[in-house]
Write a protein that holds these residues in place. Sequence first.
Motif, PDB file in Angstrom:
ATOM      1  N   ALA A  70      26.785 -18.349  13.981  1.00 25.61           N
ATOM      2  CA  ALA A  70      27.709 -19.422  14.386  1.00 25.61           C
ATOM      3  C   ALA A  70      27.038 -20.376  15.367  1.00 25.61           C
ATOM      4  CB  ALA A  70      28.970 -18.816  15.008  1.00 25.61           C
ATOM      5  N   LEU A  71      26.276 -19.840  16.304  1.00 27.37           N
ATOM      6  CA  LEU A  71      25.621 -20.706  17.297  1.00 27.37           C
ATOM      7  C   LEU A  71      24.551 -21.571  16.650  1.00 27.37           C
ATOM      8  CD1 LEU A  71      25.309 -18.346  20.406  1.00 27.37           C
ATOM      9  CD2 LEU A  71      26.623 -20.472  20.255  1.00 27.37           C
ATOM     10  N   SER A  72      23.827 -21.004  15.679  1.00 33.47           N
ATOM     11  CA  SER A  72      22.757 -21.805  15.069  1.00 33.47           C
ATOM     12  C   SER A  72      23.337 -22.899  14.178  1.00 33.47           C
ATOM     13  CB  SER A  72      21.770 -20.920  14.303  1.00 33.47           C
ATOM     14  OG  SER A  72      22.380 -20.444  13.135  1.00 33.47           O
ATOM     15  N   GLY A  73      24.563 -22.706  13.696  1.00 29.77           N
ATOM     16  CA  GLY A  73      25.184 -23.730  12.848  1.00 29.77           C
ATOM     17  C   GLY A  73      26.100 -24.676  13.614  1.00 29.77           C
ATOM     18  N   TRP A  74      26.075 -24.590  14.932  1.00 28.77           N
ATOM     19  CA  TRP A  74      26.944 -25.423  15.764  1.00 28.77           C
ATOM     20  C   TRP A  74      26.187 -26.669  16.205  1.00 28.77           C
ATOM     21  CZ3 TRP A  74      27.231 -25.217  21.626  1.00 28.77           C
ATOM     22  CH2 TRP A  74      28.317 -25.943  22.117  1.00 28.77           C
ATOM     23  N   GLY A  75      26.878 -27.790  16.278  1.00 29.91           N
ATOM     24  CA  GLY A  75      26.209 -29.036  16.638  1.00 29.91           C
ATOM     25  C   GLY A  75      25.901 -29.172  18.119  1.00 29.91           C
ATOM     26  N   GLY A  76      26.480 -28.331  18.971  1.00 30.17           N
ATOM     27  CA  GLY A  76      26.295 -28.461  20.423  1.00 30.17           C
ATOM     28  C   GLY A  76      25.041 -27.759  20.913  1.00 30.17           C
ATOM     29  N   ASP A  77      24.925 -27.691  22.243  1.00 30.05           N
ATOM     30  CA  ASP A  77      23.750 -27.100  22.872  1.00 30.05           C
ATOM     31  C   ASP A  77      23.989 -25.608  23.118  1.00 30.05           C
ATOM     32  OD1 ASP A  77      21.600 -26.370  24.367  1.00 30.05           O
ATOM     33  OD2 ASP A  77      21.940 -27.807  25.997  1.00 30.05           O
ATOM     34  N   ALA A  78      23.420 -24.777  22.252  1.00 28.89           N
ATOM     35  CA  ALA A  78      23.656 -23.338  22.337  1.00 28.89           C
ATOM     36  C   ALA A  78      23.069 -22.733  23.619  1.00 28.89           C
ATOM     37  CB  ALA A  78      23.081 -22.646  21.109  1.00 28.89           C
ATOM     38  N   SER A  79      22.136 -23.430  24.237  1.00 25.33           N
ATOM     39  CA  SER A  79      21.530 -22.879  25.453  1.00 25.33           C
ATOM     40  C   SER A  79      22.530 -22.867  26.620  1.00 25.33           C
ATOM     41  CB  SER A  79      20.273 -23.648  25.850  1.00 25.33           C
ATOM     42  OG  SER A  79      20.619 -24.929  26.335  1.00 25.33           O
ATOM     43  N   GLU A  80      23.635 -23.598  26.464  1.00 30.05           N
ATOM     44  CA  GLU A  80      24.675 -23.600  27.513  1.00 30.05           C
ATOM     45  C   GLU A  80      25.565 -22.351  27.435  1.00 30.05           C
ATOM     46  OE1 GLU A  80      27.175 -26.920  26.823  1.00 30.05           O
ATOM     47  OE2 GLU A  80      25.734 -28.400  27.556  1.00 30.05           O
ATOM     48  N   VAL A  81      25.443 -21.598  26.349  1.00 33.15           N
ATOM     49  CA  VAL A  81      26.382 -20.497  26.097  1.00 33.15           C
ATOM     50  C   VAL A  81      25.777 -19.168  26.548  1.00 33.15           C
ATOM     51  CG1 VAL A  81      27.779 -19.344  24.341  1.00 33.15           C
ATOM     52  CG2 VAL A  81      27.225 -21.787  24.091  1.00 33.15           C
ATOM     53  N   LEU A  82      26.498 -18.465  27.409  1.00 36.94           N
ATOM     54  CA  LEU A  82      26.054 -17.131  27.817  1.00 36.94           C
ATOM     55  C   LEU A  82      26.607 -16.122  26.808  1.00 36.94           C
ATOM     56  CD1 LEU A  82      24.704 -15.250  29.969  1.00 36.94           C
ATOM     57  CD2 LEU A  82      26.995 -14.992  30.940  1.00 36.94           C
ATOM     58  N   VAL A  83      25.709 -15.507  26.046  1.00 37.23           N
ATOM     59  CA  VAL A  83      26.135 -14.450  25.128  1.00 37.23           C
ATOM     60  C   VAL A  83      25.792 -13.113  25.788  1.00 37.23           C
ATOM     61  CG1 VAL A  83      25.908 -13.447  22.831  1.00 37.23           C
ATOM     62  CG2 VAL A  83      25.740 -15.935  23.125  1.00 37.23           C
ATOM     63  N   ALA A  84      26.833 -12.311  26.000  1.00 33.65           N
ATOM     64  CA  ALA A  84      26.649 -11.011  26.642  1.00 33.65           C
ATOM     65  C   ALA A  84      26.826  -9.919  25.600  1.00 33.65           C
ATOM     66  CB  ALA A  84      27.690 -10.845  27.749  1.00 33.65           C
ATOM     67  N   THR A  85      25.927  -8.935  25.610  1.00 30.32           N
ATOM     68  CA  THR A  85      26.096  -7.822  24.676  1.00 30.32           C
ATOM     69  C   THR A  85      25.916  -6.494  25.425  1.00 30.32           C
ATOM     70  OG1 THR A  85      25.571  -7.005  22.471  1.00 30.32           O
ATOM     71  CG2 THR A  85      23.706  -7.784  23.796  1.00 30.32           C
ATOM     72  N   LYS A  86      26.150  -5.414  24.691  1.00 34.08           N
ATOM     73  CA  LYS A  86      26.181  -4.100  25.338  1.00 34.08           C
ATOM     74  C   LYS A  86      25.545  -3.031  24.445  1.00 34.08           C
ATOM     75  CE  LYS A  86      31.038  -5.215  26.276  1.00 34.08           C
ATOM     76  NZ  LYS A  86      31.363  -5.845  24.996  1.00 34.08           N
ATOM     77  N   GLY A  87      25.145  -1.942  25.087  1.00 31.41           N
ATOM     78  CA  GLY A  87      24.633  -0.795  24.345  1.00 31.41           C
ATOM     79  C   GLY A  87      25.063   0.491  25.029  1.00 31.41           C
ATOM     80  N   GLY A  88      25.135   1.568  24.240  1.00 32.54           N
ATOM     81  CA  GLY A  88      25.473   2.860  24.805  1.00 32.54           C
ATOM     82  C   GLY A  88      26.769   3.439  24.274  1.00 32.54           C
ATOM     83  N   HIS A  89      27.473   2.641  23.445  1.00 34.00           N
ATOM     84  CA  HIS A  89      28.720   3.090  22.828  1.00 34.00           C
ATOM     85  C   HIS A  89      28.493   2.845  21.335  1.00 34.00           C
ATOM     86  CE1 HIS A  89      32.689   4.456  23.319  1.00 34.00           C
ATOM     87  NE2 HIS A  89      33.342   3.326  23.504  1.00 34.00           N
ATOM     88  N   LEU A  90      28.755   3.843  20.499  1.00 32.58           N
ATOM     89  CA  LEU A  90      28.389   3.698  19.087  1.00 32.58           C
ATOM     90  C   LEU A  90      29.561   3.998  18.171  1.00 32.58           C
ATOM     91  CD1 LEU A  90      25.857   5.131  20.771  1.00 32.58           C
ATOM     92  CD2 LEU A  90      24.783   4.916  18.557  1.00 32.58           C
ATOM     93  N   ARG A  91      29.471   3.482  16.964  1.00 32.60           N
ATOM     94  CA  ARG A  91      30.477   3.755  15.944  1.00 32.60           C
ATOM     95  C   ARG A  91      29.779   4.378  14.742  1.00 32.60           C
ATOM     96  NH1 ARG A  91      35.145  -0.029  14.568  1.00 32.60           N
ATOM     97  NH2 ARG A  91      36.247   1.898  15.012  1.00 32.60           N
ATOM     98  N   PRO A  92      30.026   5.659  14.512  1.00 30.50           N
ATOM     99  CA  PRO A  92      29.365   6.305  13.364  1.00 30.50           C
ATOM    100  C   PRO A  92      29.885   5.793  12.020  1.00 30.50           C
ATOM    101  CG  PRO A  92      30.459   7.930  14.806  1.00 30.50           C
ATOM    102  CD  PRO A  92      30.830   6.569  15.311  1.00 30.50           C
ATOM    103  N   GLY A  93      31.013   5.082  12.012  1.00 27.89           N
ATOM    104  CA  GLY A  93      31.518   4.528  10.756  1.00 27.89           C
ATOM    105  C   GLY A  93      32.753   5.237  10.246  1.00 27.89           C
TER     106      GLY A  93
END
Length: 284
Positions: A70-93
């Motif tokens: 979505a960010l790569s297909g957006w016309g604005g400046d993606a560098s202004e957007v803070l994308v936060a992610t996480k690790g340590g919690h999992l979903r086996p499905g």
Amino acid sequence: MQQRAIADFTVSAIGLGGMPMSIEGRPERDQAIATIHAALEAGVRHIDTANSYHLLAGEVGHNERLIAEALSGWGGDASEVLVATKGGHLRPGDGTWTRNGDPAYLKQAAKQSALDLGVEAIGLYYFHRPDPAVPYAESVGALVELLAEGVIVRAGVSNASVEQIKLADELLDGKLAAVQNQYSPAYRQTEDTLEECQRRGIAFMPWSPLGGIRSAKSLGDDFAPFHAVAAAHGVSPQQVALAWELAKGSTVIPIPGASKPASIIDSAQAADLVLTAEELAALG
Ligand SMILES: NC(=O)c1ccc[n+]([C@@H]2O[C@H](COP(=O)([O-])OP(=O)(O)OC[C@H]3O[C@@H](n4cnc5c(N)ncnc54)[C@H](OP(=O)(O)O)[C@@H]3O)[C@@H](O)[C@H]2O)c1
């Protein structure tokens, strides 16, 4: 949209939670992309995700890749957007959630998240949930190493107690950037952690700020004062809930989830909704 400046970063006062776009009940890809674009057009500059926001076993990183697309297909400046992610919690499905706080796993997961997000370094990376099988300091130690290696720019913890926040901030040499805990009109048990973050100048991101995917729509019916204040302003009770959270402290940044553009367009307006002292007192 009103901004919040905390330590070395500034983001929109309202973020977007990515979870509803990738787990049970998720929308078609086009609707998810439209939802992220609607958030960005509304001024949202903070998107929350996790490697575990997916449905099936082989889909780790589903939500991270969606946000990157979505960010790569957006016309604005993606560098202004803070994308936060996480690790340590999992979903086996199988619909369950498991934990892995092993530092070696966390380091490998963060590197994979950077690849899935298409970034050289992750703007904000959280240890998702304490793992009783691993000493907390060891899990946080992975964040220290990820910062030193430049894999992540800022470190956060999620589902943390006041004691864990203090320990993490100490291990990170006073650089703990954010805490993400559950907090909403229906769930206020974490107010002590919100206050600790306010004292330390650490961002506090309430998760499930509307009460969670299943309860968000009924907020107004379940919480009469929020409904009354919403009626007085001619806005949704969800906006009132988010504005009430923002008023709890200058470092609070709610991250309402959405799978439809209309939801985040409405929620984003909470950043500019000013509640009176009397209204805030009535909301508790
Ligand atoms: N750290 C953790 O352990 C943890 C745990 C849970 C969640 N989270 C994060 O926190 C984010 C938010 O939590 P959540 O998604 O569980 O719950 P939530 O934000 O309380 O509720 C999300 C639901 O609210 C609806 N909604 C949003 N804005 C609305 C509005 N203005 N009016 C009416 N309905 C509205 C959305 O509906 P539609 O789907 O119809 O748009 C969405 O499904 C997640 O997306 C995730 O990023 C973190």
